[in-house]
Design an enzyme around this catalytic site. Sequence first.
Site, PDB file in Angstrom:
ATOM      1  N   GLU A 367       0.782  -1.316   0.016  1.00  0.00           N
ATOM      2  CA  GLU A 367       0.076   0.090  -0.092  1.00  0.00           C
ATOM      3  C   GLU A 367       1.021   1.163  -0.037  1.00  0.00           C
ATOM      4  OE1 GLU A 367      -2.889   0.364   3.259  1.00  0.00           O
ATOM      5  OE2 GLU A 367      -3.447   2.529   2.632  1.00  0.00           O
ATOM      6  N   ASN A 426      -4.525   4.952  -2.248  1.00  0.00           N
ATOM      7  CA  ASN A 426      -5.663   5.504  -1.600  1.00  0.00           C
ATOM      8  C   ASN A 426      -6.378   6.614  -2.780  1.00  0.00           C
ATOM      9  OD1 ASN A 426      -6.307   4.240   1.360  1.00  0.00           O
ATOM     10  ND2 ASN A 426      -3.973   4.557   1.114  1.00  0.00           N
ATOM     11  N   GLU A 459      -8.023   2.097  -3.707  1.00  0.00           N
ATOM     12  CA  GLU A 459      -8.554   1.825  -2.402  1.00  0.00           C
ATOM     13  C   GLU A 459      -9.480   2.993  -2.284  1.00  0.00           C
ATOM     14  OE1 GLU A 459      -6.210   1.032   1.187  1.00  0.00           O
ATOM     15  OE2 GLU A 459      -4.827  -0.213   0.048  1.00  0.00           O
ATOM     16  N   ASP A 489     -11.719   0.136   1.399  1.00  0.00           N
ATOM     17  CA  ASP A 489     -10.845   0.359   2.628  1.00  0.00           C
ATOM     18  C   ASP A 489     -11.630   0.638   3.915  1.00  0.00           C
ATOM     19  OD1 ASP A 489      -8.631   0.578   4.043  1.00  0.00           O
ATOM     20  OD2 ASP A 489      -8.390   2.689   3.488  1.00  0.00           O
ATOM     21  N   GLU A 545      -6.436  -5.337   8.243  1.00  0.00           N
ATOM     22  CA  GLU A 545      -5.633  -4.283   8.565  1.00  0.00           C
ATOM     23  C   GLU A 545      -5.057  -4.390  10.219  1.00  0.00           C
ATOM     24  OE1 GLU A 545      -8.255  -1.102   7.290  1.00  0.00           O
ATOM     25  OE2 GLU A 545      -6.597  -0.742   5.531  1.00  0.00           O
TER      26      GLU A 545
END
Length: 590
Positions: A367, A426, A459, A489, A545
Amino acid sequence: MIVEPAPRGFTDGSHITRVARAWARAIAGASYVPMAHVDIELRLAGFTTRLLRVLTGQPFDPSPATQIGVELVEAHFASPETLGHTISVLADRLPPLAGTSLDSSGRRVMRLLSALSVGYTRGLRERTLDEQESIRQATVLAQLQTEHALRESQEAFRHAAVHDQLTGLPNRIFFEKQLADLIENGGAHHVAICFIGITSLQAITDRFGHVLGDKALTVTADRLRTLARSLGHPLARFAGDQFVMLIEDPAGTPHLAGVADQIIATLSTPVHTDRHLLPMSASIGLVDRPIAGMDANDVMRAAGMTLQWAKAEGTNRWQLFDQARSDREIAKHALTADLAGGIDRDEFFLEYQPLVRLEDRAVIGVEALVRWHHPRLGRLNPGRFIDLAEESGQIVRLGGRLLDKACRQAREWAKLTDSPPYVSVNVAVPQLRDGAGLLRTVDNLLQEVGLAPELLQLEITESASIPDDPQLRRTLDDIAGLGVRLALDDFGSGYSNLGYLQNLPVNQLKIDMQFVRDWKPSSTKSLLPSLVKLAHDLRLSALAEGVETLQQAEYLESIGCDHVQGYYFGKPQAASSITSLLLEWSAEEL
């Protein structure tokens, strides 16, 4: 006007009239006489009759002619030219009118006209003196009137300059001068500013127009004026719907709170105007500072900021200034101002956190997490600036830059190994709302960089309100159509309708880290199994996560979770560290 009769035994009225006409013609235009021509002739006929009487009188006495000369001037036959023409006409016309010749009565006529000239000259001199005096008096009066008018005008101007025309209250200029004088003179130890915002006024104006808005404002000002007088505190209209009250040496916070409560109670009564009942509301910011060392601009800035805090809390609220909160907001504003420049100077960079497959502990993706190398504050994590970037509208530009960096880095890694990790980036809601722009950016980047679409994952957060926005949904469908992976997410942290999940083009649910943190080995209640099962039922992979321990990882593996992310498997790190890992793994495979 009455014409005196001609002297007996000398002539009749017609002769007098002819002399008067000749006299009038001779002096016409030589001086301004404010009477009609016929009246002029009548007046001159009267003078002619009197002169004849003097000329023929026994014994001869020319002195009455002197008075006639004065009266001529008083009747506005007043100019040197008039006297010259008069002497000429009378010297020629009077002797025959008197029944004699100039030769036989020459001495009388000359003395008569000499006396007339003396009187006329005296009349002119007195008239000049009178006129000069009149002019002087008129000048003095005009000067007095001008000075009075000027004083009135200056006073009106000074009043208008420091007072509000609508409410009649002192205005901002007056108030700031009053505050500056108070600070300079040091007549008080403390001063408090009560900054009042009429929060309902804008809505009233929008709905009913400016006329009723002004009416409501005027009534509000009258109420505040009455209250301020009863409390003994100066009041001013600062701007628009804002008023300010100055309180010298307040008796502490309870005193200020009491004043604020009174103001709110006074203003909360609806305003009756025409056919409307207008609800009123206000918010108040309070600042209390010692006079010593006070800066007027700083205290007013603090008052304005505190008023905004009160408004944010809702209507009919007051807030007391908080220095720590002010410092935080100032820093926040400064950081916002630095954002655009930071993007231009390429101060933002990415770190990458591994996304691990539990089955074999392989890194299947990373990520991309943004950081800001601020020139003054140093390294900043996204919690310090992402919200600011969204509020300031810079997030689309920043997101585009980061997406570019991530794609280029993913392409570099794809050159190193046959099993490169995908890069998960993101995407903020404003980027999604720029649907066509985001789609074009992603498509162009993939082609320009030469990156396989499946090596890029975007995301989106659960709070993006995707089900309620057809445009966002179309954007996701179009991006998925390019072959790009999509992940939802922070799943479970919001309150979205689960029904929409089955139709979203996403590949992965990223379970919010709070569920992992809340899990304990002794826990008998956990939503983690249900969330993993939900993902699988929707044919999606589940990624948990925030995994920080071996026990968490083993538990997640036991309930069938596919992937994990967290410090236990790797902190966010520089791209070079990921590159080293990939090179190391490639060497082991060989």
